[in-house]
Scaffold this active site. Structure first.
Site, mmCIF file in Angstrom:
data_model
loop_
_atom_site.group_PDB
_atom_site.id
_atom_site.type_symbol
_atom_site.label_atom_id
_atom_site.label_comp_id
_atom_site.label_asym_id
_atom_site.label_seq_id
_atom_site.Cartn_x
_atom_site.Cartn_y
_atom_site.Cartn_z
ATOM 1 N N VAL A 1 1.072 -1.189 0.089
ATOM 2 C CA VAL A 1 -0.072 0.058 -0.018
ATOM 3 C C VAL A 1 0.798 1.231 -0.085
ATOM 4 O O VAL A 1 0.742 2.166 -0.848
ATOM 5 C CB VAL A 1 -0.957 -0.054 1.327
ATOM 6 C CG1 VAL A 1 -1.763 1.346 1.444
ATOM 7 C CG2 VAL A 1 -2.049 -1.064 0.901
ATOM 8 N N GLY B 1 17.526 -29.103 18.807
ATOM 9 C CA GLY B 1 18.000 -30.194 19.367
ATOM 10 C C GLY B 1 17.535 -31.561 19.319
ATOM 11 O O GLY B 1 17.592 -32.278 20.242
ATOM 12 N N GLN C 1 0.832 -22.775 15.259
ATOM 13 C CA GLN C 1 1.948 -22.091 14.481
ATOM 14 C C GLN C 1 1.866 -21.182 13.462
ATOM 15 O O GLN C 1 2.556 -20.435 12.993
ATOM 16 C CB GLN C 1 2.662 -23.387 13.591
ATOM 17 C CG GLN C 1 3.318 -24.462 14.588
ATOM 18 C CD GLN C 1 3.219 -25.921 13.689
ATOM 19 O OE1 GLN C 1 4.375 -26.165 13.212
ATOM 20 N NE2 GLN C 1 2.163 -26.477 13.585
ATOM 21 N N ASP D 1 4.756 -23.253 5.539
ATOM 22 C CA ASP D 1 5.545 -24.479 5.010
ATOM 23 C C ASP D 1 6.812 -24.079 4.334
ATOM 24 O O ASP D 1 7.653 -25.131 4.351
ATOM 25 C CB ASP D 1 4.621 -25.380 4.267
ATOM 26 C CG ASP D 1 3.473 -25.867 4.795
ATOM 27 O OD1 ASP D 1 3.499 -25.815 6.029
ATOM 28 O OD2 ASP D 1 2.600 -26.526 4.292
ATOM 29 N N GLU E 1 3.494 -33.050 9.783
ATOM 30 C CA GLU E 1 2.318 -33.718 9.659
ATOM 31 C C GLU E 1 2.059 -34.371 8.428
ATOM 32 O O GLU E 1 1.132 -35.372 8.382
ATOM 33 C CB GLU E 1 1.145 -32.728 10.073
ATOM 34 C CG GLU E 1 0.916 -31.595 9.002
ATOM 35 C CD GLU E 1 -0.241 -30.725 9.375
ATOM 36 O OE1 GLU E 1 -0.482 -30.761 10.713
ATOM 37 O OE2 GLU E 1 -0.766 -30.186 8.615
HETATM 38 O O1 F6P Z 1 -0.654 -23.015 5.028
HETATM 39 C C1 F6P Z 1 -0.036 -24.315 4.927
HETATM 40 C C2 F6P Z 1 -0.567 -25.280 5.832
HETATM 41 O O2 F6P Z 1 -0.543 -24.690 7.272
HETATM 42 C C3 F6P Z 1 -0.124 -26.717 6.041
HETATM 43 O O3 F6P Z 1 1.002 -26.821 6.890
HETATM 44 C C4 F6P Z 1 -1.115 -27.508 6.599
HETATM 45 O O4 F6P Z 1 -1.331 -28.878 6.132
HETATM 46 C C5 F6P Z 1 -2.501 -26.882 6.100
HETATM 47 O O5 F6P Z 1 -2.191 -25.596 5.679
HETATM 48 C C6 F6P Z 1 -3.637 -26.578 6.954
HETATM 49 O O6 F6P Z 1 -4.719 -26.043 6.498
HETATM 50 P P1 F6P Z 1 -6.202 -25.793 6.851
HETATM 51 O O7 F6P Z 1 -5.654 -24.341 7.743
HETATM 52 O O8 F6P Z 1 -6.949 -25.397 6.002
HETATM 53 O O9 F6P Z 1 -6.430 -26.630 7.705
#
Ligand code: F6P
Length: 323
Positions: free
Chosen positions: A24, A187, A255, A129, A224
């Site tokens: 902006v 670690g 996160q 990610d 995950e």
């Molecule tokens: O934005 C990436 C991410 O955080 C991935 O790490 C995770 O698998 C996915 O989004 C989760 O998505 P949502 O918020 O739609 O559940």
């Protein structure tokens, strides 16, 4: 280039607001009008906009999430959805659109360019990610990785006190960047990432050896992947090999929130300015990113067609340090 739009799409990432703010300010400095498109591609198709001026972005640099809101909109994978978006861009009289998002966002944007004679489109990588080809770091990664390290530190206190094995699950659907860097910084003893086959037998053996040489706790960082909660299965499998008391912690969306770190604010700010400048330079169909500390422009197709590899040096470092 007189009037541009900006949107955030896909998963939110801390630092997106710093990027919006920078875009902006850069736009206004060049006498461009800039509008915010709300709720990602959903708002784009519906021409759902808010005026962005200095007041709208005041006191936002420290905020996580995205003030424009976001969505994951499957309509963009249909030609009809994209043509409706192109029509909305025309109605909004936009000459350019800045799209802050990830692979899915850029995939949709390149299909839109192929389908319609539309405004100039410039992408900015935003994904905790960090899995977008064409940039060393994506907006949001640093904040999320620091959140994971903080969690590992906390878990280590209790793991050590009870002589336990912990599985700490971090995000990372297709890639192990979060697990690798937070694993090194925290670690961790072991790491599970989508880029590698996991041998439960081998991992159990290594953990057993660690305890045999005097370790009193161990932490396994698990990305995950496509199956959030996968650590519970892994913990059960390891339990059948190792007689150790273990626990699982899934960080999940924790996160994705919180104030962006210095790195994410600086990256967001730099790329926000770069995106406006790219539009002013007549660019379209590209993503602005940083490679080796330098600004890089990568064709949008490459950002989702090419796989961003993990840093091999960091993998080697993890292997040495986790011995
Ligand atoms: O934005 C990436 C991410 O955080 C991935 O790490 C995770 O698998 C996915 O989004 C989760 O998505 P949502 O918020 O739609 O559940």
């Amino acid at each position: 280039m007189r009037r541009i739009g900006i949107l955030t799409s896909g998963g939110d990432a801390p630092g997106m607001n710093a990027c919006i703010r920078a875009a902006v300010r850069a736009a206004l400095a060049h006498d461009l009008t800039i509008v915010g498109i709300r709720r990602g591609y959903t708002g784009l198709v519906g021409a759902d906009t808010i005026q962005l001026d200095r007041a709208a972005i005041r006191n936002t640099i420290h905020l996580g999430g995205t003030i424009l809101e976001t969505s994951r909109n499957p309509d963009f994978y249909t030609r009809d959805g994209r043509l409706r978006a192109a029509a909305a861009i025309e109605r909004m009289e936009l000459d350019g659109v800045i799209l802050i998002g990830g692979e899915g966002t850029f995939h949709g944007a390149s299909l839109l360019i192929a389908d319609a004679d539309t405004a100039a489109l410039v992408g900015v990588p935003g994904s905790i990610d960090n899995d977008i080809y064409g940039t060393d770091y994506c907006i949001g990664f640093d904040t999320a990785a620091n959140c994971a390290v903080d969690a590992i530190d906390r878990i280590r206190d209790t793991a050590r006190s009870h002589e336990r094995l912990f599985f700490l699950e971090v995000m990372g659907r297709e890639a192990g960047f979060l697990a690798l860097e937070s694993g090194i910084a925290g670690g961790a003893e072991e790491m599970v990432i989508p880029e590698e086959e996991t041998s439960v037998t081998r991992m159990s053996e290594r953990i057993r050896e660690g305890f045999a040489i005097g370790k009193r706790s161990a932490i396994v960082v698990v990305a995950e992947g496509k199956t959030p909660g996968i650590s519970f299965d892994l913990a059960r499998e390891i339990k059948s090999h190792l007689n150790l008391d273990s626990r699982v912690v899934v960080l999940g969306h924790l996160q994705r929130g919180g104030p962006p770190t210095l790195r994410d604010r600086v990256l967001g700010s730099t790329l926000g300015v770069a995106a406006v400048e790219a539009l002013l330079d007549g660019r379209s169909g590209c993503m602005v990113g940083e490679v080796g500390g330098k600004l890089a422009h990568t064709p949008l197709e490459e950002t989702w067609q090419r796989k961003k590899p993990l840093n091999e040096d960091l993998r080697r470092v993890f292997a040495i340090l986790s011995e």
